[in-house]
Design an enzyme around this catalytic site. Structure first.
Site, PDB file in Angstrom:
ATOM      1  N   GLU A 196      -6.405  -2.008  -5.015  1.00 28.47           N
ATOM      2  CA  GLU A 196      -6.047  -0.580  -4.943  1.00 28.47           C
ATOM      3  C   GLU A 196      -5.778  -0.023  -6.341  1.00 28.47           C
ATOM      4  OE1 GLU A 196      -3.118   0.272  -1.852  1.00 28.47           O
ATOM      5  OE2 GLU A 196      -4.577  -0.263  -0.318  1.00 28.47           O
ATOM      6  N   GLU A 319      -8.690  -4.619   3.735  1.00 30.52           N
ATOM      7  CA  GLU A 319      -7.419  -4.257   4.390  1.00 30.52           C
ATOM      8  C   GLU A 319      -7.731  -3.232   5.464  1.00 30.52           C
ATOM      9  OE1 GLU A 319      -3.985  -3.213   1.977  1.00 30.52           O
ATOM     10  OE2 GLU A 319      -4.570  -4.707   0.475  1.00 30.52           O
TER      11      GLU A 319
END
Ligand code: AHR
Length: 516
Positions: A196, A319
């Site tokens: 991220e 994810e």
């Protein structure tokens, strides 16, 4: 029938107490046009240093009274082996960008204690490090996905970690690994450069990340047979720019780009919705939001197709899953939530989407394996329960490495609440590695069963046999007091004398069957 006759017929039916049987949904499976292999890694898991996701949840340490092997709980490992976990991602998540691998090697009592600043500000003992993680994947018979630290790490630190894990030379780092108990190189299936990067991994732009990635990747050296697939950390549901920029810039230097999407009932991060005791409007909003995975994959795939039409790069959804408000009385930083029939339906809907995109989506990791977000297993000290999501994974095992088959649904009604509507039936089919034809069916409607007529040109169908997961309540779940409240039951249906087979899918249910 003209309108007058139809009206008279309807009145007669009502007068006689007759009902109009709805036409069944028709599911056509084209076995003559096999698609891509559904990579087993689509069923991957994620274990982050977060709450009790590792410590207590799976790791108790070798001196614990809880039965364990090399520190890993026998009960939890045994249950995970039953769902044939193919791959585990570790150590994060956001945690990965503050993790320094040298803290987690050597004698455990000498390892530094750090603060887990991302997740609850608790002490991080570093008891679980590289060697312990590989013990876990060895016990599970799974592959390893190691996430490197770009945020607070460096090209040198990642380069040395890869060398430590994979070198079969006599280098100081390889010998250090040997001294720490591992002679042969570890098999690292995937290595990601950061996580991220648009957020907790450093608040970067795709262009800036792409330049950093190129620098790091240049120095990730490993012997050919031990070289991991290298993953670039990609975007999320708000932004396809990451897939666009990274597939253009990193085409020759990466094996794939990651993508994250979480399902939130309300769609709002501040009040996400409860894991249990929800109303039907949050049942449907959750399923409707999770079905957006399809358009997210389509958009990211379209962006990647511009630069990589040969589909050399994977889109790795590393994810995904449900994210609810945490359970009352638990540490908000631990992301502990209950798991209901709704979560199993969410999992199955996503599996069906991933199968349909098996050519690009070659690996995913649900968040997370134990005690965190949409978990397979919840633990309370020595106790363990299996969640409905666990059972969805168990039922879908035959789809690992199966060959996807095109499916089409006709006459599939909408299920709606207020102005939200979604298709009632979701389906997927594949030819398993055992040669059998497997079919998965999901009924999203919590109120009505649905008839699904199988149409498999070229195959005479005698019967279907497998399992169904359903329950009376939308939020049916297992607890430590009632650990068997929801679990799959055997399911079978036989073809009629006409050789046609219609599967009656109960309301709010997941079915996986083999076709005979
Ligand atoms: O899975 C929990 C967290 O969600 C991960 O650490 C992070 O990558 C994401 O934001």
């Amino acid at each position: 029938m003209n309108p007058i006759k139809r009206g008279v017929f309807a009145l007669c039916m009502l007068a006689s107490g007759g009902v109009f049987a709805a036409d069944p949904v028709s599911l056509t499976i084209d076995t003559a046009k096999p698609g891509a292999i559904i990579n087993k890694d689509v069923y991957g898991q994620f274990a982050e240093h977060l709450g009790t996701g590792i410590y207590e949840g799976i790791w108790v340490g070798p001196k614990s009274k809880t039965p364990n092997t090399k520190g890993w709980r026998n009960d939890v490992v045994g249950a995970l082996k039953d769902i044939k976990v193919p791959l585990v991602r570790w150590p994060g998540g956001c945690f990965a960008d503050e993790y320094h691998w040298r803290d987690g090697i050597g004698p455990r009592e000498k390892r530094p204690v750090k603060v887990n600043t991302n997740w609850g500000g608790v002490d991080e003992s570093n008891a679980v490090g590289t060697h312990e993680f590989f013990d876990l994947v060895d016990l599970l018979g799974a592959d390893a996905y190691v996430n490197g630290n770009l945020g607070t790490g460096s090209a040198q630190e990642m380069s040395e970690w890869v060398e430590y894990m994979t070198s079969d030379s006599k280098s100081t780092l390889a010998n250090m690994r040997r001294k720490n108990g591992r002679d042969k190189p570890f098999k690292v299936a995937y290595f990601a450069v950061g996580n991220e990067a648009w957020g907790c991994g450093g608040n970067m732009s795709p262009q800036y990340y792409s330049d950093l990635y190129k620098q790091v990747e240049t120095f990730l050296r490993a012997p050919k047979q031990y070289r991991p697939k290298i993953i670039a950390s990609g975007g999320n549901d708000n932004d396809v720019a990451w897939s666009d920029v990274l597939s253009k810039e990193l085409k020759k230097q990466t094996d794939g780009i990651s993508f994250h999407y979480y399902t939130i009932p309300t769609g709002k991060w501040d009040v996400k919705g409860a894991s249990t005791s929800f109303q039907e409007n949050e049942w449907i909003s959750t399923l409707s939001n999770t079905l957006r995975m399809e358009s997210h994959i389509q958009k990211n795939t379209a962006a990647m197709d511009k630069h990589d039409p040969e589909k050399k790069l994977g889109l790795f959804v590393d994810e995904w899953g449900t994210w609810y408000d945490v359970e009352k009385g638990t540490n908000p930083g631990f992301l502990f939530q209950q798991n209901t029939l709704r979560d199993a339906v969410v999992a199955a809907l996503n599996f069906n989407i991933f199968h349909a995109h098996a050519d690009r989506v070659r690996m995913t990791n649900i968040a997370q394996m134990v005690n965190v977000l949409q978990a397979m297993i919840l633990t309370d000290k020595d106790k363990m329960i299996l969640t409905p999501t666990y059972y969805a994974y168990q039922m879908y095992v035959p789809f690992q490495n199966a060959t996807s088959l095109p499916v089409s649904l006709q006459n599939n009604p909408d299920y709606s609440v207020g102005n939200v509507k979604i298709p009632e039936i979701s389906a997927s089919a594949a030819r398993g590695t055992d040669g059998k034809l497997y079919v998965a069916l999901v009924n999203t409607n919590p109120n009505q069963p649905a008839d699904v007529a199988l149409n498999i040109p070229g195959q005479a169908v005698k019967a279907v046999k497998g399992r169904v997961l359903t329950a009376a309540a939308m939020d049916a779940h297992n607890t430590f007091a009632a650990p068997q409240a929801i679990k799959p039951a055997p399911f079978s249906a036989a073809a009629g004398a006409d050789g046609k087979l219609t599967v009656k899918v109960p309301a709010k249910a997941v079915i996986v069957v083999a076709v005979e």
